[in-house]
Write a protein that holds these residues in place. Sequence first.
Motif, PDB file in Angstrom:
ATOM      1  N   ARG A  24       0.821  -1.212   0.000  1.00  0.00           N
ATOM      2  CA  ARG A  24       0.000   0.000   0.000  1.00  0.00           C
ATOM      3  C   ARG A  24       0.857   1.264   0.000  1.00  0.00           C
ATOM      4  NH1 ARG A  24      -4.539  -0.701   4.595  1.00  0.00           N
ATOM      5  NH2 ARG A  24      -4.912   1.461   3.951  1.00  0.00           N
ATOM      6  N   VAL A  25       2.176   1.104  -0.002  1.00  0.00           N
ATOM      7  CA  VAL A  25       3.087   2.250   0.030  1.00  0.00           C
ATOM      8  C   VAL A  25       4.104   2.125  -1.104  1.00  0.00           C
ATOM      9  CG1 VAL A  25       4.803   3.510   1.386  1.00  0.00           C
ATOM     10  CG2 VAL A  25       2.832   2.453   2.532  1.00  0.00           C
ATOM     11  N   ARG A  26       4.199   3.175  -1.930  1.00  0.00           N
ATOM     12  CA  ARG A  26       5.178   3.220  -3.011  1.00  0.00           C
ATOM     13  C   ARG A  26       6.021   4.480  -2.845  1.00  0.00           C
ATOM     14  NH1 ARG A  26       0.776   2.143  -7.850  1.00  0.00           N
ATOM     15  NH2 ARG A  26       0.326  -0.073  -7.379  1.00  0.00           N
ATOM     16  N   ILE A  27       7.303   4.295  -2.514  1.00  0.00           N
ATOM     17  CA  ILE A  27       8.200   5.433  -2.315  1.00  0.00           C
ATOM     18  C   ILE A  27       8.475   6.093  -3.664  1.00  0.00           C
ATOM     19  CG2 ILE A  27      10.408   6.201  -1.408  1.00  0.00           C
ATOM     20  CD1 ILE A  27       8.529   5.069   0.709  1.00  0.00           C
ATOM     21  N   HIS A  28       8.287   7.399  -3.701  1.00  0.00           N
ATOM     22  CA  HIS A  28       8.473   8.145  -4.951  1.00  0.00           C
ATOM     23  C   HIS A  28       9.791   8.920  -4.943  1.00  0.00           C
ATOM     24  CE1 HIS A  28       7.387  10.365  -8.560  1.00  0.00           C
ATOM     25  NE2 HIS A  28       7.660  11.495  -7.935  1.00  0.00           N
ATOM     26  N   ASP A  29      10.105   9.587  -3.836  1.00  0.00           N
ATOM     27  CA  ASP A  29      11.312  10.413  -3.788  1.00  0.00           C
ATOM     28  C   ASP A  29      11.743  10.598  -2.340  1.00  0.00           C
ATOM     29  OD1 ASP A  29      13.380  12.004  -4.897  1.00  0.00           O
ATOM     30  OD2 ASP A  29      12.294  13.815  -4.356  1.00  0.00           O
ATOM     31  N   VAL A  30      13.064  10.756  -2.130  1.00  0.00           N
ATOM     32  CA  VAL A  30      13.627  11.053  -0.813  1.00  0.00           C
ATOM     33  C   VAL A  30      14.567  12.241  -0.960  1.00  0.00           C
ATOM     34  CG1 VAL A  30      14.999  10.219   1.126  1.00  0.00           C
ATOM     35  CG2 VAL A  30      13.473   8.640  -0.085  1.00  0.00           C
ATOM     36  N   GLU A  31      14.297  13.286  -0.201  1.00  0.00           N
ATOM     37  CA  GLU A  31      15.104  14.513  -0.248  1.00  0.00           C
ATOM     38  C   GLU A  31      15.758  14.746   1.107  1.00  0.00           C
ATOM     39  OE1 GLU A  31      14.519  19.346  -0.900  1.00  0.00           O
ATOM     40  OE2 GLU A  31      12.823  17.960  -1.131  1.00  0.00           O
ATOM     41  N   VAL A  32      17.055  14.982   1.113  1.00  0.00           N
ATOM     42  CA  VAL A  32      17.774  15.291   2.350  1.00  0.00           C
ATOM     43  C   VAL A  32      17.672  16.791   2.612  1.00  0.00           C
ATOM     44  CG1 VAL A  32      20.008  15.271   3.523  1.00  0.00           C
ATOM     45  CG2 VAL A  32      19.343  13.339   2.066  1.00  0.00           C
ATOM     46  N   LEU A  33      17.052  17.144   3.715  1.00  0.00           N
ATOM     47  CA  LEU A  33      16.897  18.558   4.074  1.00  0.00           C
ATOM     48  C   LEU A  33      18.046  19.061   4.927  1.00  0.00           C
ATOM     49  CD1 LEU A  33      13.083  18.568   4.979  1.00  0.00           C
ATOM     50  CD2 LEU A  33      14.166  19.053   2.777  1.00  0.00           C
ATOM     51  N   SER A  34      18.612  18.173   5.750  1.00  0.00           N
ATOM     52  CA  SER A  34      19.729  18.556   6.623  1.00  0.00           C
ATOM     53  C   SER A  34      20.498  17.307   7.016  1.00  0.00           C
ATOM     54  CB  SER A  34      19.213  19.265   7.888  1.00  0.00           C
ATOM     55  OG  SER A  34      20.270  19.493   8.804  1.00  0.00           O
ATOM     56  N   TYR A  94      22.691  14.650  12.755  1.00  0.00           N
ATOM     57  CA  TYR A  94      21.660  13.673  12.403  1.00  0.00           C
ATOM     58  C   TYR A  94      21.107  14.064  11.031  1.00  0.00           C
ATOM     59  CZ  TYR A  94      22.206  12.960  17.400  1.00  0.00           C
ATOM     60  OH  TYR A  94      22.726  12.744  18.636  1.00  0.00           O
ATOM     61  N   VAL A  95      20.099  13.348  10.557  1.00  0.00           N
ATOM     62  CA  VAL A  95      19.637  13.541   9.184  1.00  0.00           C
ATOM     63  C   VAL A  95      18.136  13.821   9.167  1.00  0.00           C
ATOM     64  CG1 VAL A  95      19.536  12.574   6.863  1.00  0.00           C
ATOM     65  CG2 VAL A  95      21.404  11.905   8.406  1.00  0.00           C
ATOM     66  N   LEU A  96      17.758  14.891   8.502  1.00  0.00           N
ATOM     67  CA  LEU A  96      16.351  15.220   8.297  1.00  0.00           C
ATOM     68  C   LEU A  96      16.023  15.011   6.822  1.00  0.00           C
ATOM     69  CD1 LEU A  96      13.653  16.371   9.361  1.00  0.00           C
ATOM     70  CD2 LEU A  96      14.530  18.653   8.787  1.00  0.00           C
ATOM     71  N   ARG A  97      15.035  14.153   6.548  1.00  0.00           N
ATOM     72  CA  ARG A  97      14.647  13.840   5.178  1.00  0.00           C
ATOM     73  C   ARG A  97      13.180  14.187   4.939  1.00  0.00           C
ATOM     74  NH1 ARG A  97      17.595   9.316   6.957  1.00  0.00           N
ATOM     75  NH2 ARG A  97      19.490   8.846   5.749  1.00  0.00           N
ATOM     76  N   LYS A  98      12.846  14.465   3.689  1.00  0.00           N
ATOM     77  CA  LYS A  98      11.459  14.582   3.268  1.00  0.00           C
ATOM     78  C   LYS A  98      11.204  13.483   2.243  1.00  0.00           C
ATOM     79  CE  LYS A  98      10.113  17.996   0.609  1.00  0.00           C
ATOM     80  NZ  LYS A  98       9.701  19.358   0.173  1.00  0.00           N
ATOM     81  N   THR A  99      10.255  12.620   2.565  1.00  0.00           N
ATOM     82  CA  THR A  99       9.943  11.483   1.699  1.00  0.00           C
ATOM     83  C   THR A  99       8.591  11.710   1.038  1.00  0.00           C
ATOM     84  OG1 THR A  99      11.212   9.951   3.086  1.00  0.00           O
ATOM     85  CG2 THR A  99       9.567   8.994   1.596  1.00  0.00           C
ATOM     86  N   HIS A 141      -8.435   4.067  -2.955  1.00  0.00           N
ATOM     87  CA  HIS A 141      -7.874   5.169  -3.746  1.00  0.00           C
ATOM     88  C   HIS A 141      -6.451   5.485  -3.281  1.00  0.00           C
ATOM     89  CE1 HIS A 141      -8.713   7.993  -0.390  1.00  0.00           C
ATOM     90  NE2 HIS A 141      -7.886   8.812  -1.026  1.00  0.00           N
ATOM     91  N   TRP A 142      -5.671   5.995  -4.234  1.00  0.00           N
ATOM     92  CA  TRP A 142      -4.279   6.355  -3.960  1.00  0.00           C
ATOM     93  C   TRP A 142      -4.166   7.866  -3.774  1.00  0.00           C
ATOM     94  CZ3 TRP A 142      -0.075   3.034  -3.549  1.00  0.00           C
ATOM     95  CH2 TRP A 142      -0.308   1.694  -3.900  1.00  0.00           C
ATOM     96  N   SER A 143      -3.239   8.284  -2.894  1.00  0.00           N
ATOM     97  CA  SER A 143      -2.946   9.705  -2.722  1.00  0.00           C
ATOM     98  C   SER A 143      -1.443   9.894  -2.638  1.00  0.00           C
ATOM     99  CB  SER A 143      -3.623  10.260  -1.466  1.00  0.00           C
ATOM    100  OG  SER A 143      -3.106   9.657  -0.297  1.00  0.00           O
ATOM    101  N   ARG A 144      -0.971  11.048  -3.063  1.00  0.00           N
ATOM    102  CA  ARG A 144       0.441  11.412  -2.968  1.00  0.00           C
ATOM    103  C   ARG A 144       0.660  12.124  -1.622  1.00  0.00           C
ATOM    104  NH1 ARG A 144       4.373  12.138  -6.883  1.00  0.00           N
ATOM    105  NH2 ARG A 144       3.489  10.167  -7.624  1.00  0.00           N
ATOM    106  N   GLU A 145       1.579  11.607  -0.807  1.00  0.00           N
ATOM    107  CA  GLU A 145       1.829  12.136   0.535  1.00  0.00           C
ATOM    108  C   GLU A 145       3.286  12.548   0.671  1.00  0.00           C
ATOM    109  OE1 GLU A 145      -0.690  12.385   2.593  1.00  0.00           O
ATOM    110  OE2 GLU A 145      -2.153  11.074   1.590  1.00  0.00           O
ATOM    111  N   GLN A 146       3.537  13.462   1.604  1.00  0.00           N
ATOM    112  CA  GLN A 146       4.905  13.846   1.964  1.00  0.00           C
ATOM    113  C   GLN A 146       5.031  13.864   3.483  1.00  0.00           C
ATOM    114  OE1 GLN A 146       5.686  17.645   0.024  1.00  0.00           O
ATOM    115  NE2 GLN A 146       6.828  16.613  -1.597  1.00  0.00           N
ATOM    116  N   ARG A 147       6.140  13.323   3.971  1.00  0.00           N
ATOM    117  CA  ARG A 147       6.407  13.333   5.401  1.00  0.00           C
ATOM    118  C   ARG A 147       7.886  13.647   5.638  1.00  0.00           C
ATOM    119  NH1 ARG A 147       1.727  12.951   4.985  1.00  0.00           N
ATOM    120  NH2 ARG A 147       0.241  11.574   6.072  1.00  0.00           N
ATOM    121  N   GLU A 148       8.135  14.469   6.638  1.00  0.00           N
ATOM    122  CA  GLU A 148       9.509  14.673   7.084  1.00  0.00           C
ATOM    123  C   GLU A 148       9.811  13.667   8.189  1.00  0.00           C
ATOM    124  OE1 GLU A 148      10.254  18.692   8.220  1.00  0.00           O
ATOM    125  OE2 GLU A 148       9.700  19.512   6.255  1.00  0.00           O
TER     126      GLU A 148
END
Length: 222
Positions: free
Chosen positions: A28-38, A42-47, A57-64
């Motif tokens: 139920r989860v398809r990773i689209h992109d991973v962005e390194v913010l810092s 340690y490491v802060l990412r936005k996925t 139904h499918w939705s496009r989500e973003q999480r830090e």
Amino acid sequence: MTDGIDTPDRRGRTGLDRYGRDLTRNPRVRIHDVEVLSCDWYVLRKTTFDYRHADGHWSREQRENYDRGDGATILLYDVEQRTVLLTRQFRLPAYVNEHPDGFLIETAAGLLDGDAPEEAIRREAAEETGHVVGTPEHVFDVYMSPGSVTERLHFFAAPYSPGTAAGLGGGIAAEGEDIDTLELPFTEALAMIRDGRIADAKTIMLLQWAALDGPFRAKDTA
């Protein structure tokens, strides 16, 4: 060229943007992109990911998500004296979020830093409390803040006594640690949860485990 991705960051890491990209365990989860913010320490990412909801139904989500590595914590206890050995140190995040002085009473804890959980917690117990314990009892593993932090914390417990004292504790001064050790009656530690003097989650969890299933549980007289 970006530090932490193409070139080493201050901790010598590269490829930090690949973390989580190949996950396929949940259909139920398809990773689209991973962005390194810092990636300072340690490491802060936005996925960005696609998520299939319960209705299909499918939705496009973003999480830090904040990656500081996994850690371990330990409750040191003395059954005969009915005491526990805790630590006290300044925690800036708690201080800026309304804690009166930022000094939290806690079980000894630290990051794994590449070691196995049991090895890491024996090291942290010695550094912070001065006590060298034997094989600790594994209690449970917990995701402490799964909405935003990747960390999984490994919980342990072990007895202590005058015979396990091998140093002064206090933490590693070169790393800025300034840690006090507190020996408390177990009943007082529980009371400190109730009145708010102990407000650290991992410590509350281990103290309540000790009362319910651990060394200070009520004996079955049936």
